[in-house]
Structures are given as C-alpha cells and as structure tokens.
Motif scaffolding. Structure first.
Motif, PDB file in Angstrom:
ATOM      1  N   ALA A   1      43.227  12.461 -47.547  1.00 33.93           N
ATOM      2  CA  ALA A   1      42.324  11.584 -46.800  1.00 33.93           C
ATOM      3  C   ALA A   1      42.735  11.570 -45.333  1.00 33.93           C
ATOM      4  N   LEU A   2      41.745  11.484 -44.471  1.00 33.50           N
ATOM      5  CA  LEU A   2      41.992  11.465 -43.037  1.00 33.50           C
ATOM      6  C   LEU A   2      41.613  10.091 -42.509  1.00 33.50           C
ATOM      7  N   GLU A   3      42.592   9.316 -42.091  1.00 33.17           N
ATOM      8  CA  GLU A   3      42.330   8.013 -41.491  1.00 33.17           C
ATOM      9  C   GLU A   3      41.885   8.231 -40.061  1.00 33.17           C
ATOM     10  N   GLN A   4      40.949   7.413 -39.609  1.00 32.87           N
ATOM     11  CA  GLN A   4      40.438   7.521 -38.249  1.00 32.87           C
ATOM     12  C   GLN A   4      40.812   6.265 -37.483  1.00 32.87           C
ATOM     13  N   VAL A   5      41.474   6.470 -36.344  1.00 34.46           N
ATOM     14  CA  VAL A   5      41.965   5.360 -35.539  1.00 34.46           C
ATOM     15  C   VAL A   5      41.401   5.470 -34.124  1.00 34.46           C
ATOM     16  N   LEU A   6      40.802   4.378 -33.644  1.00 31.89           N
ATOM     17  CA  LEU A   6      40.366   4.290 -32.259  1.00 31.89           C
ATOM     18  C   LEU A   6      41.387   3.439 -31.523  1.00 31.89           C
ATOM     19  N   VAL A   7      42.095   4.045 -30.594  1.00 36.88           N
ATOM     20  CA  VAL A   7      43.105   3.331 -29.819  1.00 36.88           C
ATOM     21  C   VAL A   7      42.404   2.643 -28.649  1.00 36.88           C
ATOM     22  N   ILE A   8      42.466   1.293 -28.638  1.00 36.26           N
ATOM     23  CA  ILE A   8      41.791   0.529 -27.596  1.00 36.26           C
ATOM     24  C   ILE A   8      42.731   0.145 -26.458  1.00 36.26           C
ATOM     25  N   ALA A   9      44.034   0.290 -26.669  1.00 35.94           N
ATOM     26  CA  ALA A   9      45.029   0.060 -25.614  1.00 35.94           C
ATOM     27  C   ALA A   9      46.208   0.976 -25.903  1.00 35.94           C
ATOM     28  N   ALA A  10      46.718   1.620 -24.846  1.00 35.22           N
ATOM     29  CA  ALA A  10      47.809   2.574 -25.003  1.00 35.22           C
ATOM     30  C   ALA A  10      48.768   2.459 -23.825  1.00 35.22           C
ATOM     31  N   PRO A  11      50.038   2.757 -24.060  1.00 29.59           N
ATOM     32  CA  PRO A  11      51.007   2.718 -22.966  1.00 29.59           C
ATOM     33  C   PRO A  11      50.790   3.877 -22.004  1.00 29.59           C
TER      34      PRO A  11
ATOM     35  N   TYR B   1      56.403   5.867 -31.185  1.00 27.32           N
ATOM     36  CA  TYR B   1      55.107   5.202 -31.153  1.00 27.32           C
ATOM     37  C   TYR B   1      54.829   4.489 -32.471  1.00 27.32           C
ATOM     38  N   CYS B   2      54.055   3.400 -32.367  1.00 26.10           N
ATOM     39  CA  CYS B   2      53.602   2.704 -33.562  1.00 26.10           C
ATOM     40  C   CYS B   2      52.252   2.065 -33.278  1.00 26.10           C
ATOM     41  N   LEU B   3      51.617   1.571 -34.332  1.00 26.19           N
ATOM     42  CA  LEU B   3      50.298   0.963 -34.231  1.00 26.19           C
ATOM     43  C   LEU B   3      50.314  -0.473 -34.727  1.00 26.19           C
ATOM     44  N   THR B   4      49.516  -1.288 -34.067  1.00 24.99           N
ATOM     45  CA  THR B   4      49.176  -2.617 -34.546  1.00 24.99           C
ATOM     46  C   THR B   4      47.659  -2.656 -34.595  1.00 24.99           C
TER      47      THR B   4
ATOM     48  N   SER C   1      34.480   0.276 -36.609  1.00 25.77           N
ATOM     49  CA  SER C   1      33.125   0.540 -37.069  1.00 25.77           C
ATOM     50  C   SER C   1      33.179   1.691 -38.054  1.00 25.77           C
ATOM     51  N   GLY C   2      32.482   1.523 -39.152  1.00 23.64           N
ATOM     52  CA  GLY C   2      32.513   2.545 -40.190  1.00 23.64           C
ATOM     53  C   GLY C   2      33.915   2.696 -40.743  1.00 23.64           C
ATOM     54  N   GLU C   3      34.383   3.916 -40.807  1.00 17.77           N
ATOM     55  CA  GLU C   3      35.723   4.172 -41.341  1.00 17.77           C
ATOM     56  C   GLU C   3      36.788   4.195 -40.253  1.00 17.77           C
ATOM     57  N   GLN C   4      36.396   3.980 -39.004  1.00 12.31           N
ATOM     58  CA  GLN C   4      37.339   4.024 -37.886  1.00 12.31           C
ATOM     59  C   GLN C   4      37.909   2.623 -37.649  1.00 12.31           C
ATOM     60  N   ARG C   5      39.248   2.530 -37.643  1.00 10.23           N
ATOM     61  CA  ARG C   5      39.927   1.263 -37.395  1.00 10.23           C
ATOM     62  C   ARG C   5      40.394   1.211 -35.943  1.00 10.23           C
ATOM     63  N   GLU C   6      40.286   0.031 -35.329  1.00 10.32           N
ATOM     64  CA  GLU C   6      40.778  -0.140 -33.968  1.00 10.32           C
ATOM     65  C   GLU C   6      42.243  -0.556 -34.009  1.00 10.32           C
ATOM     66  N   ALA C   7      43.012  -0.008 -33.055  1.00 12.15           N
ATOM     67  CA  ALA C   7      44.438  -0.305 -33.013  1.00 12.15           C
ATOM     68  C   ALA C   7      44.942  -0.291 -31.577  1.00 12.15           C
ATOM     69  N   VAL C   8      46.079  -0.939 -31.395  1.00  8.76           N
ATOM     70  CA  VAL C   8      46.812  -0.886 -30.137  1.00  8.76           C
ATOM     71  C   VAL C   8      47.994   0.042 -30.379  1.00  8.76           C
TER      72      VAL C   8
ATOM     73  N   PHE D   1      40.614   7.873 -28.309  1.00  8.61           N
ATOM     74  CA  PHE D   1      41.092   6.893 -27.338  1.00  8.61           C
ATOM     75  C   PHE D   1      39.920   6.305 -26.570  1.00  8.61           C
ATOM     76  N   ALA D   2      39.885   4.981 -26.472  1.00  7.82           N
ATOM     77  CA  ALA D   2      38.822   4.288 -25.754  1.00  7.82           C
ATOM     78  C   ALA D   2      38.802   4.748 -24.301  1.00  7.82           C
ATOM     79  N   PRO D   3      37.620   4.741 -23.674  1.00  8.83           N
ATOM     80  CA  PRO D   3      37.481   5.248 -22.303  1.00  8.83           C
ATOM     81  C   PRO D   3      38.367   4.551 -21.271  1.00  8.83           C
ATOM     82  N   ASP D   4      38.726   3.296 -21.509  1.00  9.41           N
ATOM     83  CA  ASP D   4      39.521   2.575 -20.511  1.00  9.41           C
ATOM     84  C   ASP D   4      41.033   2.742 -20.701  1.00  9.41           C
TER      85      ASP D   4
END
Length: 106
Positions: A5-15, A25-28, A34-41, A84-87
């Motif tokens: 299985a391939l997990e999908q992560v959208l990083v909304i904040a990154a160092p 690196y780690c995720l919170t 949205s859908g199968e994509q989880r948002e994470a920092v 990775f989010a645009p910002d």
C-alpha cells in the motif's frame, strides 16, 4: 504478489532544511486531508515524543530518507508518497518517497 500500500501525505508545513540527508525527519498529522491523502507537518531533528511517524531510509541505515523513485521499505516500515503544499519551501519539485515507521515511545 500484491504491491505494498502507498500512503499519500500532503506536507502543509516543512522545515527550511531543503532535504539535507544528515537531518532526521518525522511527521505529525493534522487529522485533515482529502480522499486518501493525509495532511501532516514535517519536523526535523525533533524529539521523538512530538512525532507520530518517523521517516527512515529503505535500507534501514543512516542514509538519505528521501527517494525520487519508489523504494522497497523493510518491514515494519510503510511506503509513503509526499507532496508539498505551495507555501512550503519544498514545493514545486518532483514528488518524493520515503518509508515510515510508527513512533511507539519517546
């Protein structure tokens, strides 16, 4: 044989490390997505108690955790695709992959 299985992560904040291989690196997770994509920092060089998942290299050694192609993760690691989010400073590049291991303690 079934593909992992391939997990999908959208990083909304990154160092601002830019993917330095010498950084841990780690995720919170935010609980959103949205859908199968989880948002994470994405966090770097952070105490483990602040992390839900820890990024590890496919070979389990202290090598680069970021891969441009789909790696084969060693069990118990899980395969994840990152966007990775645009910002974030990491946006605009190719998608990256890594292996995730659930953090079970400090």
């Amino acid at each position: 044989m079934k593909a992992p299985a391939l997990e999908q992560v959208l990083v909304i904040a990154a160092p601002a490390t830019g993917g330095d291989p010498g950084t841990s690196y780690c995720l919170t997770y935010t609980g959103s997505g949205s859908g199968e994509q989880r948002e994470a920092v994405l966090l770097s060089d952070t105490p483990a108690y602040r992390c839900t998942d820890i990024l590890v290299s496919p070979d389990g050694l202290d090598t680069d955790v970021w891969q441009s192609g789909v790696p084969v993760c060693q069990t118990p690691a899980r395969l994840a695709a990152f966007a990775f989010a645009p910002d974030t400073e990491w946006s605009g590049g190719e998608g990256l992959y890594s292996c995730l291991v659930r953090n079970h303690g400090a």
